[in-house]
Design a protein around this motif. Structure first.
Motif, PDB file in Angstrom:
ATOM      1  N   GLU A   1       0.815  -1.211   0.000  1.00 26.66           N
ATOM      2  CA  GLU A   1       0.000   0.000   0.000  1.00 26.66           C
ATOM      3  C   GLU A   1       0.853   1.266   0.000  1.00 26.66           C
ATOM      4  OE1 GLU A   1      -3.035   0.149   2.935  1.00 26.66           O
ATOM      5  OE2 GLU A   1      -3.848  -1.831   2.461  1.00 26.66           O
ATOM      6  N   SER A   2       1.989   1.216   0.685  1.00 23.47           N
ATOM      7  CA  SER A   2       2.838   2.408   0.750  1.00 23.47           C
ATOM      8  C   SER A   2       3.465   2.744  -0.602  1.00 23.47           C
ATOM      9  CB  SER A   2       3.941   2.215   1.802  1.00 23.47           C
ATOM     10  OG  SER A   2       4.829   1.167   1.421  1.00 23.47           O
ATOM     11  N   GLN A   3       3.508   1.745  -1.536  1.00 24.46           N
ATOM     12  CA  GLN A   3       4.079   1.965  -2.859  1.00 24.46           C
ATOM     13  C   GLN A   3       3.017   2.236  -3.926  1.00 24.46           C
ATOM     14  OE1 GLN A   3       7.409   2.155  -3.382  1.00 24.46           O
ATOM     15  NE2 GLN A   3       7.585   1.897  -1.159  1.00 24.46           N
ATOM     16  N   GLN A   4       1.760   2.123  -3.557  1.00 29.99           N
ATOM     17  CA  GLN A   4       0.692   2.399  -4.509  1.00 29.99           C
ATOM     18  C   GLN A   4       0.603   3.899  -4.788  1.00 29.99           C
ATOM     19  OE1 GLN A   4      -2.754   0.660  -2.668  1.00 29.99           O
ATOM     20  NE2 GLN A   4      -2.064  -1.461  -3.028  1.00 29.99           N
ATOM     21  N   SER A   5       0.163   4.242  -5.968  1.00 32.99           N
ATOM     22  CA  SER A   5       0.052   5.658  -6.344  1.00 32.99           C
ATOM     23  C   SER A   5      -1.006   6.353  -5.492  1.00 32.99           C
ATOM     24  CB  SER A   5      -0.322   5.773  -7.826  1.00 32.99           C
ATOM     25  OG  SER A   5       0.713   5.280  -8.642  1.00 32.99           O
ATOM     26  N   ARG A   6      -0.676   7.559  -5.092  1.00 36.65           N
ATOM     27  CA  ARG A   6      -1.643   8.367  -4.344  1.00 36.65           C
ATOM     28  C   ARG A   6      -2.304   9.308  -5.345  1.00 36.65           C
ATOM     29  NH1 ARG A   6       0.695  10.617   1.070  1.00 36.65           N
ATOM     30  NH2 ARG A   6       1.789  12.044  -0.335  1.00 36.65           N
ATOM     31  N   TRP A   7      -3.526   9.009  -5.677  1.00 34.18           N
ATOM     32  CA  TRP A   7      -4.230   9.722  -6.745  1.00 34.18           C
ATOM     33  C   TRP A   7      -4.390  11.209  -6.430  1.00 34.18           C
ATOM     34  CZ3 TRP A   7      -8.158   6.923 -10.244  1.00 34.18           C
ATOM     35  CH2 TRP A   7      -7.714   5.626 -10.511  1.00 34.18           C
ATOM     36  N   SER A   8      -4.557  11.533  -5.164  1.00 31.91           N
ATOM     37  CA  SER A   8      -4.780  12.939  -4.806  1.00 31.91           C
ATOM     38  C   SER A   8      -3.547  13.799  -5.020  1.00 31.91           C
ATOM     39  CB  SER A   8      -5.234  13.044  -3.347  1.00 31.91           C
ATOM     40  OG  SER A   8      -4.259  12.496  -2.477  1.00 31.91           O
TER      41      SER A   8
END
Length: 413
Positions: free
Chosen positions: A368-375
């Motif tokens: 989860e920490s490597q997933q893209s942050r859409w905001s």
């Protein structure tokens, strides 16, 4: 607990009789068991009781730094013997405090009960005299509440429990300032986070009672001197530069009405008799926050905490908008809750951004920490950008959901 932890069982039946203790019984038991506890812990102290008490419901003790690795709440049962297995349910509660029961001293208890019985006989109260005679032979129990504290919090825990409801009154009177006196120390509630994350909005300012009193504007010399009357405590508490008597305007609510007598005497008697006391200054909550950050050197922690949660709120709000979009009726099918949740998980795991453009990953990113942050890419206040993003989701969600389903079934990345 006020000495009532053992008064009723979970099935409603009585467990132990723990009548309120007269000063001589209280003093004897406190001295005896504090001496025993000092053989097991490096630090042992009893918080100061509220002045003017004629009897006591329990004995509060705070300890820290055990001298043995087995000296925890369960191990304390060898020092403060638990009378039967049923009361082990009370060993530790949500306040990180354990309740133990010990017998009244045989001869002192018999002497006290007999003396009280004779006094009631001379006063013509036969029923009360008979109760005391039975008490003399019954040898009742006394409740001892023990808090095992971390060494750095020891002084604060003693301070917090001292003088009855002094700190709860202070906490109620300074609530509007954003300051809280918690079990771990003096805390600052971050206003921008508080509404949405109550458990994560607090920053520990200090575990030192002296530092806290200095910042709150309380005379610590007066505190060290001690209090002989309840109204002296009330005056000291209300002298805080952040104390606001208007916080007690809703004291008629059932929750506050259930508070103990000291709290209610402050609200019902002392405040009306002292109309000029507890009128806070002109500092706003924001100004108090700034003063606290400077006084305790907590600005870096505050900024990091605020930045983290503001980013998280933006991300949560964006996914709430995507979820609402996926809930809308569709010509082909209406997404069930399970399929919608599956789609959102897939979008998080399989979508990354190149610049401001979303692209589909070949393999799922499960960290989860490597997933893209859409905001970080899409501003919710930019209506055009949001509309473009939702159009992309509308065109690609089903294909991405199937990739997640294949991954789960072992057919995909």
């Amino acid at each position: 607990m006020g000495g009532t932890a053992f008064s009723t069982g979970y099935n409603g039946s009585a467990i132990l009789r723990t009548p309120r203790m007269p000063p001589e019984i209280y003093a004897y038991l406190k001295q005896k068991y504090c001496k025993r506890l000092k053989e097991c812990f490096e630090h042992v102290d009893c918080p100061q009781e509220a002045p003017g008490k004629l009897d006591y419901g329990d004995i509060d003790v705070v300890v820290s730094s055990p001298l043995s690795s087995v000296m925890d709440y369960a191990g304390l049962a060898t020092v403060l013997p638990v009378p039967n297995p049923s009361v082990q349910e009370y060993w530790q509660d949500k306040h990180q405090e354990a309740n133990y029961a010990v017998r009244w001293p045989l001869f002192r208890g018999f002497y006290y009960s007999t003396k009280q019985a004779l006094r009631h006989l001379f006063q013509g109260s036969v029923r009360q005299a008979w109760r005391n005679i039975l008490l003399a032979f019954e040898r009742p129990w006394a409740q001892i509440d023990v808090t095992i504290s971390e060494p750095e919090q020891f002084a604060w825990r003693v301070f917090q429990k001292s003088h009855g409801d002094a700190l709860p009154i202070l906490g109620a009177g300074t609530k509007g300032s954003g300051l809280t006196q918690g079990p771990s120390g003096l805390l600052l509630r971050i206003e921008e986070i508080e509404r949405r994350a109550q458990n994560e909005c607090k920053i520990l300012l200090s575990t030192s009672p002296e530092d806290a009193m200095d910042f709150l504007g309380l005379n610590r010399g007066r505190y060290a001197q001690g209090f002989t009357r309840e109204d002296e405590i009330f005056a000291w508490v209300a002298s805080s530069r952040f104390f606001d008597r208007s916080m007690f305007a809703t004291a008629e609510t059932p929750r506050k009405r259930n508070r103990r007598g000291m709290f209610l005497r402050f609200v019902d008697e002392w405040l009306p008799a002292n109309p000029s006391a507890g009128r806070a200054g002109t500092m706003t909550r924001s100004e108090i926050c700034e003063a606290a950050l400077d006084h305790f050197d907590k600005r870096a922690e505050f900024d990091a905490r605020l930045s983290f949660w503001q980013c998280k709120f933006r991300e949560d709000d964006l996914w709430t908008a995507i979820d609402a979009f996926l809930r809308q009726p569709r010509a082909v099918e209406h997404l069930s809750d399970a399929r919608r949740n599956e789609t959102i998980r897939a979008l998080k795991r399989f979508v990354k951004f190149q610049g401001i453009s979303p692209v589909v990953r070949q393999a799922a990113e499960m960290n989860e920490s490597q997933q893209s942050r859409w905001s970080d890419v899409i501003d919710q206040n930019d209506l055009a950008a949001m509309q473009k993003m939702l159009q992309w989701v509308d065109a690609n969600w089903e294909m991405i959901r199937l990739k997640e389903r294949d991954r789960v079934r072992g057919r995909g990345a």
